[in-house]
Motif scaffolding. Structure first.
Motif, PDB file in Angstrom:
ATOM      1  N   LYS A  67      -7.127  -3.107  -9.297  1.00  0.00           N
ATOM      2  CA  LYS A  67      -5.850  -2.820  -8.649  1.00  0.00           C
ATOM      3  C   LYS A  67      -5.323  -1.454  -9.079  1.00  0.00           C
ATOM      4  O   LYS A  67      -4.770  -1.296 -10.156  1.00  0.00           O
ATOM      5  N   ALA A  68      -5.555  -0.480  -8.253  1.00  0.00           N
ATOM      6  CA  ALA A  68      -5.004   0.867  -8.429  1.00  0.00           C
ATOM      7  C   ALA A  68      -4.788   1.394  -7.009  1.00  0.00           C
ATOM      8  O   ALA A  68      -5.734   1.837  -6.354  1.00  0.00           O
ATOM      9  N   PRO A  69      -3.550   1.303  -6.513  1.00  0.00           N
ATOM     10  CA  PRO A  69      -3.284   1.645  -5.110  1.00  0.00           C
ATOM     11  C   PRO A  69      -3.834   2.996  -4.667  1.00  0.00           C
ATOM     12  O   PRO A  69      -4.390   3.107  -3.572  1.00  0.00           O
ATOM     13  N   ILE A  70      -3.723   4.014  -5.511  1.00  0.00           N
ATOM     14  CA  ILE A  70      -4.226   5.330  -5.098  1.00  0.00           C
ATOM     15  C   ILE A  70      -5.741   5.325  -4.923  1.00  0.00           C
ATOM     16  O   ILE A  70      -6.280   5.918  -3.997  1.00  0.00           O
ATOM     17  N   MET A  71      -6.446   4.606  -5.798  1.00  0.00           N
ATOM     18  CA  MET A  71      -7.906   4.531  -5.674  1.00  0.00           C
ATOM     19  C   MET A  71      -8.307   3.659  -4.490  1.00  0.00           C
ATOM     20  O   MET A  71      -9.265   3.982  -3.776  1.00  0.00           O
ATOM     21  N   GLN A  72      -7.595   2.578  -4.275  1.00  0.00           N
ATOM     22  CA  GLN A  72      -7.915   1.717  -3.142  1.00  0.00           C
ATOM     23  C   GLN A  72      -7.712   2.463  -1.824  1.00  0.00           C
ATOM     24  O   GLN A  72      -8.517   2.339  -0.908  1.00  0.00           O
ATOM     25  N   ALA A  73      -6.664   3.283  -1.760  1.00  0.00           N
ATOM     26  CA  ALA A  73      -6.421   4.074  -0.551  1.00  0.00           C
ATOM     27  C   ALA A  73      -7.475   5.171  -0.402  1.00  0.00           C
ATOM     28  O   ALA A  73      -7.955   5.432   0.703  1.00  0.00           O
ATOM     29  N   ALA A  74      -7.840   5.791  -1.499  1.00  0.00           N
ATOM     30  CA  ALA A  74      -8.803   6.893  -1.454  1.00  0.00           C
ATOM     31  C   ALA A  74     -10.209   6.419  -1.095  1.00  0.00           C
ATOM     32  O   ALA A  74     -10.907   7.074  -0.332  1.00  0.00           O
ATOM     33  N   ILE A  75     -10.621   5.290  -1.626  1.00  0.00           N
ATOM     34  CA  ILE A  75     -11.991   4.831  -1.400  1.00  0.00           C
ATOM     35  C   ILE A  75     -12.160   4.247  -0.001  1.00  0.00           C
ATOM     36  O   ILE A  75     -13.174   4.461   0.644  1.00  0.00           O
TER      37      ILE A  75
END
Length: 100
Positions: A67-75
């Motif tokens: 759970k890391a919103p910025i990484m989930q959005a980026a990937i």
């Protein structure tokens, strides 16, 4: 013959140094740097990390297990082959040398 064989082996071994950059590298590079040296405070360096570790971490971000919103959005919805390329690329980069 031995010289030719040696030359071929050296060429094959050095191919990874000339490997093409992954197509999905752009967004990763914005924070982690093109060569895996982080560009922004708080982003980890990825250069020299083990490919298996990077591949699994990227899978976990993609699948929502990390759970890391910025990484989930980026990937986003990245393919397995894209994950492999990114993990391979960053694992082959020279890591940051420790400060004395």
């Amino acid at each position: 013959m031995r010289i030719v064989l040696t030359a071929v082996l050296v060429l094959l071994a050095s191919q990874s140094a000339f490997a093409a950059k992954p197509a999905r590298l752009g967004l990763c590079a914005a924070c982690h740097g093109e060569t895996g040296i982080a560009q922004i405070p708080g982003a980890p360096h990825l250069a020299g990390q083990k490919a298996d570790y990077l591949r699994e971490a990227l899978r976990q971000y993609r699948d929502g297990r990390r759970k890391a919103p910025i990484m989930q959005a980026a990937i986003g919805p990245v393919s397995e082959s894209d994950l492999d390329e990114l993990a391979r690329w960053y694992s082959e980069q020279a890591p940051v040398k420790a400060q004395p």
